[in-house]
Design an enzyme around this catalytic site. Structure first.
Site, PDB file in Angstrom:
ATOM      1  N   HIS A  65      -2.528 -55.783   3.232  1.00 31.03           N
ATOM      2  CA  HIS A  65      -2.409 -55.342   4.259  1.00 31.03           C
ATOM      3  C   HIS A  65      -2.463 -54.575   5.718  1.00 31.03           C
ATOM      4  O   HIS A  65      -3.624 -53.567   4.930  1.00 31.03           O
ATOM      5  CB  HIS A  65      -0.622 -55.343   4.480  1.00 31.03           C
ATOM      6  N   ASP A  67      -1.604 -52.796   8.003  1.00 26.62           N
ATOM      7  CA  ASP A  67      -1.262 -51.604   8.324  1.00 26.62           C
ATOM      8  C   ASP A  67      -2.176 -50.250   6.819  1.00 26.62           C
ATOM      9  O   ASP A  67      -2.602 -48.544   7.172  1.00 26.62           O
ATOM     10  CB  ASP A  67       0.036 -50.620   7.839  1.00 26.62           C
ATOM     11  N   HIS A  68      -2.875 -50.911   6.014  1.00 26.07           N
ATOM     12  CA  HIS A  68      -3.727 -49.827   5.437  1.00 26.07           C
ATOM     13  C   HIS A  68      -5.140 -50.027   5.277  1.00 26.07           C
ATOM     14  O   HIS A  68      -5.946 -49.871   5.352  1.00 26.07           O
ATOM     15  CB  HIS A  68      -3.596 -50.196   3.586  1.00 26.07           C
ATOM     16  N   HIS A 141       4.425 -55.174  -5.166  1.00 26.53           N
ATOM     17  CA  HIS A 141       4.142 -56.084  -3.480  1.00 26.53           C
ATOM     18  C   HIS A 141       4.093 -56.955  -3.112  1.00 26.53           C
ATOM     19  O   HIS A 141       4.734 -57.112  -2.670  1.00 26.53           O
ATOM     20  CB  HIS A 141       3.054 -55.106  -3.078  1.00 26.53           C
TER      21      HIS A 141
END
Length: 306
Positions: A65, A67-68, A141
């Site tokens: 994702h 934001d990582h 997830h």
């Protein structure tokens, strides 16, 4: 060892918190730094700290994702000009990570002056480096997301000088053999080195989680951890919403702390809906309850000794 947080927000950056990034300083075991996730703006955050990119020799990505991982291309390029020249880098993460990096660098005509080794995880994973053992377990997830368990090197027991003197071995070069080898010879007799040393000291266990809802593999990553870093995207309200989006609620994290016998928990990846004042208020409320385990909501640039 120290863990420094360069981003603690979930999904989106806020005026107070950047997206996800953690630096693990391995001293005194190794003169190097490992990064866990590289959210957008990580290299800018690092400019406000003494950490040098040239000392980073491993990057672990929990999942794909944005934001990582959106900070990876810029950080990798900057490493070429910040002490990384000719210093190998190992990048570990889910399938597709190598393609993401190489495509981005190619299309932007970015050229690195150091080699990269890519290791892409398929389900579970074990890795050894400089006495450290890193294992990864698949979480829950919606997309492949991993929790990393870092087991530090064992420190050998110290030499018992009095015991060695008792067999007639005075301090000198022979003591190095006792330190390094399983056995040593003295006056024609073979001795077991461990009989002349104190107990070995296991290094700390650090567990760093990617995004996840509660799942079985969490326990294996967190079991008996000295320090656990875990997401709690939602720190109040009904936890059903958190789990529906494949995230953890603070109650889920507290349950894991108790079941896995975690000594210290550092909670990150807090929803961008929470500002510092709200987080502090919720923390005070949680800590006022008798059943609340030991925990800390982390902020950007917080550093914790391990």
């Amino acid at each position: 060892m120290e863990a420094t947080f360069f981003g603690t927000s979930a999904g989106l950056p806020t005026k107070e918190r950047n997206t996800q990034a953690i630096a693990l300083n391995l001293e005194p075991y190794s003169n190097s730094i490992w990064l866990f996730d590289v959210g957008e703006g990580t290299q800018h955050q690092i400019l406000h700290h003494s950490i040098k990119l040239g000392k980073v020799n491993h990057i672990f990505i929990t999942h794909m994702h944005g934001d990582h991982i959106f900070g990876l291309p810029g950080l990798l390029t900057s490493r070429s000009f910040q002490g990384g020249e000719d210093k190998p880098l190992t990048i570990i993460g889910p399938k597709g990570l190598q393609n993401f990096i190489e495509t981005t660098l190619k299309l932007s005509e970015s050229h690195l002056n150091y080699p990269i080794t890519y290791i892409e995880i398929d389900n579970n994973f074990t890795y050894h480096h400089d006495g450290f053992t890193v294992s990864a377990k698949l979480l829950n997830h919606g997309i492949p997301s991993y929790g990393y368990r870092i087991e530090s090197p064992i420190t050998p027991g110290t030499i018992d000088v009095n015991a060695l003197k008792a067999i007639g071995l005075e301090p000198g070069p022979k003591y190095q053999e006792v330190k390094v080898y399983e056995t040593f010879e003295h006056e024609g007799q073979i001795f077991n080195s461990d009989d002349f040393k104190g107990p070995a000291k296991p290094g700390p266990i650090v567990s760093i989680f990617g995004d996840t809802k509660p799942c079985k593999n969490e326990f294996y990553v967190a079991k008996n951890a000295d320090v656990m870093v875990h997401e709690a995207t939602y720190i109040e309200g009904d936890k059903t919403l958190a789990n529906n989006y494949h995230h953890s609620h603070i109650e889920d994290v507290f349950d894991l702390i108790e079941r896995a016998n975690v000594k210290r928990s550092l909670i990150t990846h807090l929803s961008n809906r929470y500002n510092h004042d709200v987080i502090d208020s919720i923390k005070d409320d949680l800590q006022s309850k008798d059943q609340t385990p030991n925990f800390e909501f982390v902020k950007d640039f917080d550093t914790f000794k391990i």
